[in-house]
Design an enzyme around this catalytic site. Sequence first.
Site, PDB file in Angstrom:
ATOM      1  N   TYR A 114     -11.718   7.796  17.129  1.00  0.00           N
ATOM      2  CA  TYR A 114     -10.434   7.085  17.163  1.00  0.00           C
ATOM      3  C   TYR A 114      -9.273   8.007  17.538  1.00  0.00           C
ATOM      4  O   TYR A 114      -8.206   7.535  17.919  1.00  0.00           O
ATOM      5  CB  TYR A 114     -10.117   6.422  15.816  1.00  0.00           C
ATOM      6  CG  TYR A 114     -11.133   5.411  15.328  1.00  0.00           C
ATOM      7  CD1 TYR A 114     -12.162   4.962  16.147  1.00  0.00           C
ATOM      8  CD2 TYR A 114     -11.061   4.905  14.040  1.00  0.00           C
ATOM      9  CE1 TYR A 114     -13.100   4.055  15.687  1.00  0.00           C
ATOM     10  CE2 TYR A 114     -11.987   3.985  13.581  1.00  0.00           C
ATOM     11  CZ  TYR A 114     -13.008   3.572  14.398  1.00  0.00           C
ATOM     12  OH  TYR A 114     -13.927   2.676  13.937  1.00  0.00           O
ATOM     13  N   ASP A 161     -10.723   3.597   6.605  1.00  0.00           N
ATOM     14  CA  ASP A 161     -11.810   3.793   7.563  1.00  0.00           C
ATOM     15  C   ASP A 161     -11.273   4.421   8.846  1.00  0.00           C
ATOM     16  O   ASP A 161     -10.381   3.865   9.486  1.00  0.00           O
ATOM     17  CB  ASP A 161     -12.445   2.436   7.903  1.00  0.00           C
ATOM     18  CG  ASP A 161     -13.599   2.571   8.887  1.00  0.00           C
ATOM     19  OD1 ASP A 161     -14.737   2.763   8.423  1.00  0.00           O
ATOM     20  OD2 ASP A 161     -13.365   2.497  10.111  1.00  0.00           O
ATOM     21  N   HIS A 205     -21.933   7.051  14.057  1.00  0.00           N
ATOM     22  CA  HIS A 205     -21.123   5.957  14.604  1.00  0.00           C
ATOM     23  C   HIS A 205     -21.971   4.938  15.368  1.00  0.00           C
ATOM     24  O   HIS A 205     -21.757   3.728  15.247  1.00  0.00           O
ATOM     25  CB  HIS A 205     -20.033   6.535  15.517  1.00  0.00           C
ATOM     26  CG  HIS A 205     -18.839   5.669  15.675  1.00  0.00           C
ATOM     27  ND1 HIS A 205     -17.580   6.156  15.865  1.00  0.00           N
ATOM     28  CD2 HIS A 205     -18.695   4.318  15.664  1.00  0.00           C
ATOM     29  CE1 HIS A 205     -16.718   5.151  15.976  1.00  0.00           C
ATOM     30  NE2 HIS A 205     -17.384   4.028  15.855  1.00  0.00           N
ATOM     31  N   LYS A 217     -16.605   8.853  10.912  1.00  0.00           N
ATOM     32  CA  LYS A 217     -17.853   8.617  11.641  1.00  0.00           C
ATOM     33  C   LYS A 217     -18.066   9.742  12.645  1.00  0.00           C
ATOM     34  O   LYS A 217     -17.116  10.157  13.322  1.00  0.00           O
ATOM     35  CB  LYS A 217     -17.801   7.269  12.375  1.00  0.00           C
ATOM     36  CG  LYS A 217     -17.304   6.148  11.496  1.00  0.00           C
ATOM     37  CD  LYS A 217     -17.306   4.795  12.180  1.00  0.00           C
ATOM     38  CE  LYS A 217     -16.521   3.789  11.360  1.00  0.00           C
ATOM     39  NZ  LYS A 217     -15.065   3.805  11.613  1.00  0.00           N
TER      40      LYS A 217
HETATM   41  N1  NAP Z   1     -18.178   1.106  13.506  1.00  0.00           N
HETATM   42  C1  NAP Z   1     -17.731   0.623  14.652  1.00  0.00           C
HETATM   43  O1  NAP Z   1     -18.372   0.747  15.700  1.00  0.00           O
HETATM   44  C2  NAP Z   1     -16.426  -0.100  14.664  1.00  0.00           C
HETATM   45  C3  NAP Z   1     -16.087  -0.884  15.779  1.00  0.00           C
HETATM   46  C4  NAP Z   1     -14.846  -1.557  15.763  1.00  0.00           C
HETATM   47  C5  NAP Z   1     -14.004  -1.440  14.652  1.00  0.00           C
HETATM   48  N2  NAP Z   1     -14.363  -0.635  13.594  1.00  0.00           N
HETATM   49  C6  NAP Z   1     -13.481  -0.480  12.398  1.00  0.00           C
HETATM   50  O2  NAP Z   1     -13.221  -1.775  11.885  1.00  0.00           O
HETATM   51  C7  NAP Z   1     -11.811  -1.960  11.771  1.00  0.00           C
HETATM   52  C8  NAP Z   1     -11.454  -3.433  11.896  1.00  0.00           C
HETATM   53  O3  NAP Z   1     -11.979  -3.997  13.063  1.00  0.00           O
HETATM   54  P1  NAP Z   1     -11.067  -4.445  14.312  1.00  0.00           P
HETATM   55  O4  NAP Z   1      -9.829  -3.633  14.343  1.00  0.00           O
HETATM   56  O5  NAP Z   1     -11.961  -4.436  15.490  1.00  0.00           O
HETATM   57  O6  NAP Z   1     -10.743  -5.966  14.042  1.00  0.00           O
HETATM   58  P2  NAP Z   1     -10.108  -6.898  12.891  1.00  0.00           P
HETATM   59  O7  NAP Z   1      -9.761  -6.106  11.687  1.00  0.00           O
HETATM   60  O8  NAP Z   1     -11.041  -8.042  12.779  1.00  0.00           O
HETATM   61  O9  NAP Z   1      -8.803  -7.456  13.595  1.00  0.00           O
HETATM   62  C9  NAP Z   1      -7.681  -6.667  13.834  1.00  0.00           C
HETATM   63  C10 NAP Z   1      -6.662  -7.543  14.549  1.00  0.00           C
HETATM   64  O10 NAP Z   1      -6.248  -8.605  13.676  1.00  0.00           O
HETATM   65  C11 NAP Z   1      -4.833  -8.569  13.517  1.00  0.00           C
HETATM   66  N3  NAP Z   1      -4.573  -8.938  12.109  1.00  0.00           N
HETATM   67  C12 NAP Z   1      -4.745  -8.150  11.018  1.00  0.00           C
HETATM   68  N4  NAP Z   1      -4.430  -8.833   9.903  1.00  0.00           N
HETATM   69  C13 NAP Z   1      -4.057 -10.056  10.280  1.00  0.00           C
HETATM   70  C14 NAP Z   1      -3.611 -11.199   9.577  1.00  0.00           C
HETATM   71  N5  NAP Z   1      -3.492 -11.198   8.254  1.00  0.00           N
HETATM   72  N6  NAP Z   1      -3.291 -12.309  10.288  1.00  0.00           N
HETATM   73  C15 NAP Z   1      -3.416 -12.332  11.646  1.00  0.00           C
HETATM   74  N7  NAP Z   1      -3.822 -11.278  12.369  1.00  0.00           N
HETATM   75  C16 NAP Z   1      -4.140 -10.133  11.691  1.00  0.00           C
HETATM   76  C17 NAP Z   1      -4.409  -7.174  13.871  1.00  0.00           C
HETATM   77  O11 NAP Z   1      -3.116  -7.143  14.399  1.00  0.00           O
HETATM   78  P3  NAP Z   1      -1.866  -6.373  13.661  1.00  0.00           P
HETATM   79  O12 NAP Z   1      -2.199  -4.922  13.615  1.00  0.00           O
HETATM   80  O13 NAP Z   1      -0.724  -6.684  14.581  1.00  0.00           O
HETATM   81  O14 NAP Z   1      -1.704  -6.995  12.307  1.00  0.00           O
HETATM   82  C18 NAP Z   1      -5.429  -6.781  14.932  1.00  0.00           C
HETATM   83  O15 NAP Z   1      -5.021  -7.275  16.192  1.00  0.00           O
HETATM   84  C19 NAP Z   1     -11.266  -1.079  12.904  1.00  0.00           C
HETATM   85  O16 NAP Z   1      -9.890  -0.846  12.759  1.00  0.00           O
HETATM   86  C20 NAP Z   1     -12.121   0.151  12.715  1.00  0.00           C
HETATM   87  O17 NAP Z   1     -11.653   0.923  11.616  1.00  0.00           O
HETATM   88  C21 NAP Z   1     -15.568   0.011  13.580  1.00  0.00           C
END
Ligand code: NAP
Length: 275
Positions: free
Chosen positions: A50, A45, A108, A75
């Site tokens: 980004y 994704d 997006h 997106k």
């Molecule tokens: N459509 C939208 O508007 C939108 C908005 C926000 C995000 N997104 C997409 O959704 C994806 C995921 O969301 P997000 O990045 O906001 O949050 P997330 O995936 O809920 O959390 C990411 C965080 O969790 C940590 N993490 C990952 N695996 C872990 C594990 N097994 N144990 C403990 N900690 C862990 C990561 O750190 P480390 O990297 O250090 O492991 C990072 O700090 C984004 O990367 C993006 O692609 C889309």
Amino acid sequence: MTVPILRLHDGNTIPQIGLGTWPLNDEQAAPAVVAAIEAGYRHIDTAYRYGNERGVGQGIRDSGISRADLFVTTKLDGAFQGEDRAIAGLDESLRRLGLDYVDLLLIHWPLPQRDQYVSTWKTFEQLISAGKTRSIGVSNFKPAHIKRLLAEATLRPTVNQIQLNPCITRPDERSYGEAHEIVTVAWSPLGRGTDLLGNPTLAGIAAKYDKTPAQVVLRWHIEIGVVAIPKSANRDRIAQNIDIFDFTLTDEEVAAITALDTGADPGVDSDTMGH
Ligand SMILES: NC(=O)c1ccc[n+]([C@@H]2O[C@H](COP(=O)([O-])OP(=O)(O)OC[C@H]3O[C@@H](n4cnc5c(N)ncnc54)[C@H](OP(=O)(O)O)[C@@H]3O)[C@@H](O)[C@H]2O)c1
């Protein structure tokens, strides 16, 4: 290890776990994508906003995987909303990715104050015919925004990507999606920026299955039928986040995790806007 595949209403399919890539830059995204593909991910994704599509494309090439075996989402940025502007927006994403097509193109954000998401969507419909995206969908849309698309456009979104995790379970959006065959994709599936992963309910369930709280949360996403796109830049956590297919949660455990919902809709703030 087999990642389940969900069927989209247009006949295409989407792997139920994907790698999230925000806020990685190009240099960080490329090795993360390689590590993910080596760990078994087939869904990545990204987004124009980004600023890491070049790195994602580099990672795909470095991995050596066949393009046809991968599901890539990008997106469209708000800057490209409005009649016909999505053509240039997707062309720029494809150029950065070094790909001929993406599997899924999302609006997006609806940006309802601009009132351009319907005309943007009509351009998305043309981009399928042009072969530049296989499927089209939306992100951060409320049911009211989707209703307008259903009334004024030809194609239904295949997915709605929204913030969803055990603290924010969005029952209304999920049931609206189910009723209209729109797959829900969960962003921030691990509750980034919250203390979700330290929750004692999750710790208890994790100990029972010899898994981590993050794995329990991701398994919960699988059980409730949504797609999750956890982000990690750490090779071990990338592998951990897809190692969730050798256990299942009981109905009671799923209910206990769903009950962690705080009832607060964080809404959209300027920090997360555009990610
Ligand atoms: N459509 C939208 O508007 C939108 C908005 C926000 C995000 N997104 C997409 O959704 C994806 C995921 O969301 P997000 O990045 O906001 O949050 P997330 O995936 O809920 O959390 C990411 C965080 O969790 C940590 N993490 C990952 N695996 C872990 C594990 N097994 N144990 C403990 N900690 C862990 C990561 O750190 P480390 O990297 O250090 O492991 C990072 O700090 C984004 O990367 C993006 O692609 C889309």
